[in-house]
Enzyme design. Structure first.
Site, PDB file in Angstrom:
ATOM      1  N   ARG B 260       0.874  -1.182   0.000  1.00  0.00           N
ATOM      2  CA  ARG B 260       0.000   0.000   0.000  1.00  0.00           C
ATOM      3  C   ARG B 260       0.905   1.224   0.000  1.00  0.00           C
ATOM      4  O   ARG B 260       1.456   1.587   1.029  1.00  0.00           O
ATOM      5  CB  ARG B 260      -0.868  -0.038   1.268  1.00  0.00           C
ATOM      6  CG  ARG B 260      -2.072   0.883   1.250  1.00  0.00           C
ATOM      7  CD  ARG B 260      -2.669   1.016   2.640  1.00  0.00           C
ATOM      8  NE  ARG B 260      -1.862   1.912   3.437  1.00  0.00           N
ATOM      9  CZ  ARG B 260      -1.759   1.854   4.771  1.00  0.00           C
ATOM     10  NH1 ARG B 260      -2.404   0.944   5.458  1.00  0.00           N
ATOM     11  NH2 ARG B 260      -0.993   2.726   5.418  1.00  0.00           N
ATOM     12  N   HIS B 264      -3.706   4.550   4.414  1.00  0.00           N
ATOM     13  CA  HIS B 264      -4.816   3.595   4.383  1.00  0.00           C
ATOM     14  C   HIS B 264      -6.015   4.214   3.668  1.00  0.00           C
ATOM     15  O   HIS B 264      -6.593   3.629   2.758  1.00  0.00           O
ATOM     16  CB  HIS B 264      -5.191   3.180   5.799  1.00  0.00           C
ATOM     17  CG  HIS B 264      -6.484   2.442   5.876  1.00  0.00           C
ATOM     18  ND1 HIS B 264      -6.632   1.172   5.379  1.00  0.00           N
ATOM     19  CD2 HIS B 264      -7.702   2.804   6.346  1.00  0.00           C
ATOM     20  CE1 HIS B 264      -7.892   0.774   5.552  1.00  0.00           C
ATOM     21  NE2 HIS B 264      -8.550   1.747   6.124  1.00  0.00           N
ATOM     22  N   TYR B 273       3.279   5.314  11.958  1.00  0.00           N
ATOM     23  CA  TYR B 273       3.518   3.903  12.269  1.00  0.00           C
ATOM     24  C   TYR B 273       4.435   3.149  11.303  1.00  0.00           C
ATOM     25  O   TYR B 273       4.731   1.995  11.533  1.00  0.00           O
ATOM     26  CB  TYR B 273       2.186   3.157  12.399  1.00  0.00           C
ATOM     27  CG  TYR B 273       1.262   3.292  11.198  1.00  0.00           C
ATOM     28  CD1 TYR B 273       1.469   2.521  10.058  1.00  0.00           C
ATOM     29  CD2 TYR B 273       0.199   4.188  11.205  1.00  0.00           C
ATOM     30  CE1 TYR B 273       0.638   2.635   8.961  1.00  0.00           C
ATOM     31  CE2 TYR B 273      -0.640   4.318  10.105  1.00  0.00           C
ATOM     32  CZ  TYR B 273      -0.421   3.539   8.988  1.00  0.00           C
ATOM     33  OH  TYR B 273      -1.244   3.664   7.899  1.00  0.00           O
TER      34      TYR B 273
HETATM   35  C1  TPP Z   1     -15.432  -5.472  10.650  1.00  0.00           C
HETATM   36  C2  TPP Z   1     -14.575  -4.269  10.465  1.00  0.00           C
HETATM   37  N1  TPP Z   1     -13.736  -3.909  11.450  1.00  0.00           N
HETATM   38  C3  TPP Z   1     -12.964  -2.811  11.312  1.00  0.00           C
HETATM   39  C4  TPP Z   1     -13.025  -2.053  10.187  1.00  0.00           C
HETATM   40  C5  TPP Z   1     -12.165  -0.815  10.058  1.00  0.00           C
HETATM   41  N2  TPP Z   1     -11.154  -1.014   9.035  1.00  0.00           N
HETATM   42  C6  TPP Z   1     -11.337  -0.560   7.789  1.00  0.00           C
HETATM   43  S1  TPP Z   1     -10.115  -1.016   6.779  1.00  0.00           S
HETATM   44  C7  TPP Z   1      -9.294  -1.819   8.009  1.00  0.00           C
HETATM   45  C8  TPP Z   1      -8.000  -2.520   7.706  1.00  0.00           C
HETATM   46  C9  TPP Z   1      -8.145  -3.475   6.595  1.00  0.00           C
HETATM   47  O1  TPP Z   1      -6.932  -4.046   6.283  1.00  0.00           O
HETATM   48  P1  TPP Z   1      -6.778  -5.074   5.089  1.00  0.00           P
HETATM   49  O2  TPP Z   1      -7.779  -6.163   5.225  1.00  0.00           O
HETATM   50  O3  TPP Z   1      -5.354  -5.465   5.042  1.00  0.00           O
HETATM   51  O4  TPP Z   1      -7.186  -4.253   3.797  1.00  0.00           O
HETATM   52  P2  TPP Z   1      -6.510  -2.921   3.208  1.00  0.00           P
HETATM   53  O5  TPP Z   1      -7.240  -1.770   3.789  1.00  0.00           O
HETATM   54  O6  TPP Z   1      -5.073  -2.936   3.560  1.00  0.00           O
HETATM   55  O7  TPP Z   1      -6.756  -2.978   1.740  1.00  0.00           O
HETATM   56  C10 TPP Z   1      -9.988  -1.703   9.206  1.00  0.00           C
HETATM   57  C11 TPP Z   1      -9.541  -2.246  10.498  1.00  0.00           C
HETATM   58  C12 TPP Z   1     -13.927  -2.457   9.194  1.00  0.00           C
HETATM   59  N3  TPP Z   1     -14.055  -1.769   8.050  1.00  0.00           N
HETATM   60  N4  TPP Z   1     -14.684  -3.559   9.346  1.00  0.00           N
END
Ligand code: TPP
Ligand code: MG
Lengths: 324, 363
Positions: B260, B264, B273
């Site tokens: 990434r 985020h 971080y």
């Molecule tokens: C059930 C849930 N918990 C928390 C969140 C908040 N949240 C949004 S994105 C994220 C991280 C996701 O990481 P990843 O699966 O690696 O996907 P990326 O964003 O890196 O594409 C979090 C914790 C959410 N959207 N849904």
């Protein structure tokens, strides 16, 4: 006295709790280095270490389930659910286990787990980031459910929640995180289960909690210009409910409007309206009225100002009450 | 407290790569790909255009036109490579970051922007594009994808389902249940995990002690790690996995190893971080530069071609921006629409009351 934002007040309260009791842990997604997406846990990992401030895997059911296990070993986990709409993967652990295990154990087990949930709308967010799920939890016996509305309360309420032996669902009004106020870091504060009259008045009682307390105070100030003297009561605790303070207020004013962001239908206001009607029937000049979200999902952010009960919607309900 | 992600691994993870960061074509014993010059140029064009849409969206957010944006920067090859492996009949279940796959499914980028602007919680007809709505709740869509695949299987359709999710999502119960369901039903589904190394502020070590693709074997289906910044490898590996699924050989987990490059979302501040060094190292593996180098070195495209693509990107960026700015806010009554399939007494009553209330302000 120190000037703190609401987010910082919770942070200070958590810090104090962790200093007082080495069994207190903070756990959740991004609570460590990042300090949480709202920075509520900012600096805690730096000061208390990765053993006590835990960046968990991305799994809410796991966060609550393991917190229960840690509590069974004598720890006091404070869990952060990143946003209101993401508590549902943890609903099973909260409802079937956290709420009921102490009873199942005939009182042998105590589960001092705090589940912190930033809730409510008004920050222009995408879906699942603006909800008010409190009624799901007030409907579940075994959980204490509280909502802070201002920095001073937030500071003491979080400490009380951590200190207590029951599981607590701790709602934080996310659109008020950046509101500042004077906080006395030495004062004990009102007990966790007590409501507070935040503005005394004689003509009508406005009942609110969390983000709507400020809206109701603004509505009361506007009503004053029209010659109406509104009382505003901050519930602070939704379960248990401080019925003494509420009943006394409504008996005095004879009118009551309940305001929350959650949908009115089957919302927490229904419980308040029913109970206060039972207790204050002969004192009421009008039915207890409710103002809140519509019976629809929270809309996309461009429409949220319509959805959220604002000063005008509260005053509209006040007008309707006086029209009886 | 932190676990090394290499624990429990006997051999170092193998990465399927067909195009090196320097733009050299390399062979892989299990995966190969025959592409015409035109097809490679077309992939390059896709990569450049989706990056441009993304950059424009980030800028629009900065200017207050979007509430939020989840950038795909760095993940273009993973999305275009996998997206171009799909047939029209295949069905896709995305997260919130699959703008490149949306592009491959002919979803108007402005519709994606609309969601982040806050005019809608979805915005397109999934059946029209065989591209489901964005799912924000982490992991949920993996189960929907498996269920959809079970439907395809029952119907004897010659199609598969592909579901996208992140490295962080692999911790969710739903995702693990999806693996189980897909496995026991032998569902025609491809699990496409973009391991971009981060789940907001949490590095992969917070989610896993083993490389993610290795999880698949425990569930009883194959897993493969592909260079997520190599569009050719992503295309080859995904094509194969989709073909296997369509032919009744069940699910595959693809771990696209990528990074990434941005925050985020636009609300995030990665400097809190992670180290800039990491970003610098990944810049050298850029998904677009390597295709450009390959095309150039092998004289498969000339300067004029690259200029043409850039001009097209400029025009696209301008078009997307212009149409985003004129996206109308939905009318307030939209709040009450589509909650149920038909009329609903309480909602109808609330709508009437609210419109009357609003009209009171106009007087
Ligand atoms: C059930 C849930 N918990 C928390 C969140 C908040 N949240 C949004 S994105 C994220 C991280 C996701 O990481 P990843 O699966 O690696 O996907 P990326 O964003 O890196 O594409 C979090 C914790 C959410 N959207 N849904
Ligand atoms: Mg990730």
């Amino acid at each position: 006295m120190t000037t703190l934002t609401l987010a910082k007040a919770i942070n200070e309260g958590l810090r104090r709790s962790m200093e007082d009791n080495a069994k207190v842990l903070v756990m959740g997604e991004d609570v460590g280095k990042l300090g949480g997406v709202f920075r509520v846990t900012d600096g805690l990992q730096k000061d208390f270490g990765e053993d006590r401030v835990i960046d968990t895997p991305l799994a809410e059911s796991g966060i609550i389930g393991t917190a229960i296990g840690l509590a069974l070993r004598g720890y006091r986990p404070v869990c952060e659910i990143q946003f209101d709409g993401f508590v549902f993967p943890a609903a099973d652990q909260i409802i079937t286990q956290l709420a009921k295990m102490p009873l199942r154990s005939l009182g042998k087990i105590k589960l001092p787990v705090v589940v912190r949930i930033p809730f409510g709308g008004g920050i222009g967010a995408v879906e699942h980031h603006s909800e008010s799920p409190e009624a799901y939890f007030t409907h579940t016996a075994g959980l204490r459910v509280v909502a802070c509305s201002n920095p001073a309360d937030a500071y003491t309420m979080i400490q009380d929640a951590v200190r207590g032996d029951d599981p607590v669902i701790f709602f934080e009004p996310k659109r008020r995180y950046w509101d500042k106020a004077e906080v006395d870091l030495g004062a004990p504060g009102l007990p966790l289960d007590r409501a507070k009259i935040v503005r005394p008045g004689a003509d009508l009682t406005l009942l609110a909690y969390g983000p709507m307390v400020k809206t109701c105070l603004e509505a009361a100030a506007a009503a004053e210009e029209e010659g109406r003297d509104l009382e505003v009561v901050d519930l602070r605790s939704l379960n248990p409910l401080d019925l003494e303070v509420l009943t006394d207020s409504v008996r005095r004013t004879g009118r009551c409007v309940v305001a929350h962001e959650a949908p009115v239908f089957s919302g927490f206001g229904a419980e308040l309206a029913a109970r206060l009607t039972e207790r204050c029937f002969y004192h009421l000049e009008a039915p207890v009225l409710r103002v809140g979200g519509f019976s629809t999902p929270y809309p996309p952010s461009r429409l949220e100002d319509y959805y959220l009960p604002d000063l005008d919607r509260v005053l509209d309900a006040v007008d309707r009450s006086f029209a009886y | 407290m932190t676990a090394d992600a290499s624990h429990g691994v006997d051999t170092p993870p193998e990465l399927v790569q067909l195009l090196t960061p320097e733009g050299e074509r390399v062979e892989h014993p299990d995966y190969d790909i025959e592409l015409t010059e035109e097809e490679v140029r077309s992939l390059y064009r896709d990569l450049v255009l989706v990056r441009r849409i993304d950059l424009e969206a980030v800028a629009l957010q900065r200017q207050g036109e979007l509430g939020l944006w989840a950038s795909l920067l760095g993940q273009e090859a993973a999305q275009i490579g996998s997206g171009r492996a799909l047939t029209d009949a295949d069905m896709v279940f995305p997260t919130y970051r699959e703008h490149g796959v949306a592009w491959c499914r002919d979803v108007d980028p402005v519709k994606l922007l609309g969601l982040f602007r806050g005019v809608s919680n979805g915005g397109w007809d999934p059946a029209e594009h065989n591209f489901h709505l964005y799912t924000i709740v982490i992991g949920s869509q993996t189960l929907h994808a498996v269920g959809y695949a079970m439907g395809l299987q029952r119907d004897g359709a010659e199609a598969a389902t592909m579901v996208y999710f992140g490295d962080g999502a692999t911790s969710q119960g739903d995702v693990n249940e999806a693996f189980i369901w897909a496995s026991v039903t032998n569902a025609p589904v491809v699990f496409f995990c973009q391991n971009n190394q981060w789940a907001i502020s949490e590095p992969l070590e917070r989610q896993s002690r083993i490389p993610l693709y290795k999880r698949a074997s425990g569930f009883g289906f194959p897993g493969v790690r592909v260079d997520g910044n190599d569009v050719l490898a992503c295309l080859a590996v995904t094509r194969q996995a989709l073909r296997n699924a369509r032919e009744g050989q069940g699910p595959t987990l693809i771990e696209a190893f990528t990074y990434r490059m941005g925050a985020h979302t636009t609300s995030d501040d990665p400097s809190r971080y992670r180290l800039a060094d990491e970003l610098e190292a990944w810049k050298l593996k850029d998904p677009i530069e390597r295709v450009k180098a390959y095309l150039f070195k092998n004289r498969l495209a000339d300067q004029e071609f690259f200029e043409k693509v850039d001009a097209e990107a400029d025009a696209l960026g301008k078009d997307v921006r212009g149409r985003c700015l004129t996206l109308p806010d939905p009318p307030p009554e939209a709040i009450f629409q589509n909650v149920y399939a038909g009329p609903h007494a309480l909602i109808d009553e609330e709508r009437e009351q609210f419109l009357t209330y609003l009209a009171g302000f106009e007087r």
